[in-house]
Design an enzyme around this catalytic site. Structure first.
Site, PDB file in Angstrom:
ATOM      1  CG  ASP A  45      -2.095  -0.974   1.043  1.00 12.93           C
ATOM      2  OD1 ASP A  45      -2.293  -1.447  -0.086  1.00 12.93           O
ATOM      3  OD2 ASP A  45      -2.786  -1.248   2.040  1.00 12.93           O
ATOM      4  N   GLY A  46       2.019   1.213   0.640  1.00 11.06           N
ATOM      5  CA  GLY A  46       2.900   2.369   0.637  1.00 11.06           C
ATOM      6  C   GLY A  46       3.371   2.723  -0.764  1.00 11.06           C
ATOM      7  CG  ASN A 122      -4.534   5.468   3.180  1.00 14.14           C
ATOM      8  OD1 ASN A 122      -5.406   5.057   2.422  1.00 14.14           O
ATOM      9  ND2 ASN A 122      -3.550   4.705   3.607  1.00 14.14           N
ATOM     10  CD  GLU A 123      -3.673   7.976   7.109  1.00 14.84           C
ATOM     11  OE1 GLU A 123      -2.526   8.024   6.604  1.00 14.84           O
ATOM     12  OE2 GLU A 123      -4.351   6.931   7.165  1.00 14.84           O
ATOM     13  NE  ARG A 148      -7.811  22.876  26.535  1.00  7.90           N
ATOM     14  CZ  ARG A 148      -8.982  23.480  26.314  1.00  7.90           C
ATOM     15  NH1 ARG A 148     -10.043  22.756  25.979  1.00  7.90           N
ATOM     16  NH2 ARG A 148      -9.083  24.796  26.410  1.00  7.90           N
ATOM     17  CG  ASP A 150      -1.232  12.214  22.648  1.00  8.90           C
ATOM     18  OD1 ASP A 150      -1.052  13.116  23.486  1.00  8.90           O
ATOM     19  OD2 ASP A 150      -0.977  11.015  22.866  1.00  8.90           O
ATOM     20  CB  ALA A 185      -4.234  10.233  23.587  1.00  9.42           C
TER      21      ALA A 185
END
Length: 268
Positions: A45-46, A122-123, A148, A150, A185
């Site tokens: 995929d990369g 993808n993102e 707020r 990560d 997170a």
């Protein structure tokens, strides 16, 4: 028809690349790295993400197809042992096109200078090395929350099976014109509060992320990493452009999901 081939770079992938190039040119197809009708990815995929960003400027003219030579590729339809069949299909059969939606990311600087626009297959992720990411999130121009934590992951439907899935996001069928926001997170206590769930936005909604503090932000657009300072806003929405995949046989999305994540190769 013109074609190009991008290889992962390992010996196996390079050998397959050479074989495809030799056979297809014998079938009188033209090898053209600049303006291919078909971009063939040999690797995982990369490698296909690399092919996508190589030809991101001509998505309406170039279609993509993948051969996976390592671990099972989510975007790669064909196995090395099927190479002969695929070569004949490419040479003799007009391919069908399947289109998937993309994510448009626009990064605007505080000084009003030229904005940067990216397309993600993808993102896009937003992180910082300077404490927590703190951003106001607006949806369709209205304040939704102050995040707020990560970081944030904004994904396409086809990318929902990648980083987004690891963050607990939903898997979206790529026929849906939508994008998804998943938290990394987030800080939730008596003082700070976020929705705490992934958000799925339709194509007619635009999401704006506005940093609350002057920080350096680390962005990823698929496999590309960029650092930005003095960011005024990050705008995300479904792009007008789409990625085009060449299909010579059916490969249903849910079968891809099953084969990638829940295949019962080892029995009960």
């Amino acid at each position: 028809m013109k074609f190009s081939i991008l290889s992962k770079g390992d010996q196996k992938s390079n050998e397959i690349r050479s074989k495809i190039k030799n056979y297809l040119t014998e079938f009188t197809l033209e090898y053209d790295e600049d303006e291919p009708d078909l971009a063939i990815s040999v690797g995982g995929d990369g490698t296909l993400l690399e092919a996508f960003h190589t030809y991101v400027h001509r998505l309406d003219k170039t279609a993509f197809i993948g051969i996976h030579t390592g671990h099972l590729g989510f975007y790669a339809d064909w196995m090395p042992e099927e190479l002969e069949k695929l070569i004949i299909e490419i040479a003799k059969t007009p391919f069908q096109v399947v289109e998937y939606p993309l994510l448009e990311v626009t990064i605007r600087p505080k000084d009003g200078s030229e904005e940067d626009r990216y397309l993600a297959l993808n993102e896009c992720t937003i992180k910082t090395s300077e404490g927590s990411v703190v951003m106001d999130i607006e949806i369709k121009g209205d304040h939704f929350e102050t995040f707020r934590g990560d970081g944030l992951c904004i994904s396409t439907p086809s990318g929902s099976t990648a980083y987004n899935k690891a963050l607990g996001g939903a898997i979206l069928h790529p026929s849906l014109e939508a994008f998804q926001i998943a938290e990394m997170a987030s800080i939730n206590n008596r003082v700070f509060r976020t929705i705490g769930s992934p958000l799925i936005l339709p194509s007619h909604h635009t999401c704006m992320f506005k940093p609350k503090h002057d920080r350096s932000f680390l962005f990823t657009i698929d496999h590309i990493t960029r650092t930005y300072k003095d960011v005024k806003s990050i705008q995300c929405r479904v792009a007008e452009e789409k990625v085009r995949f060449a299909r010579f046989r059916p490969f249903p999305f849910w079968k891809r999901v099953h084969d990638s994540f829940v295949a019962d190769d080892y029995g009960d």
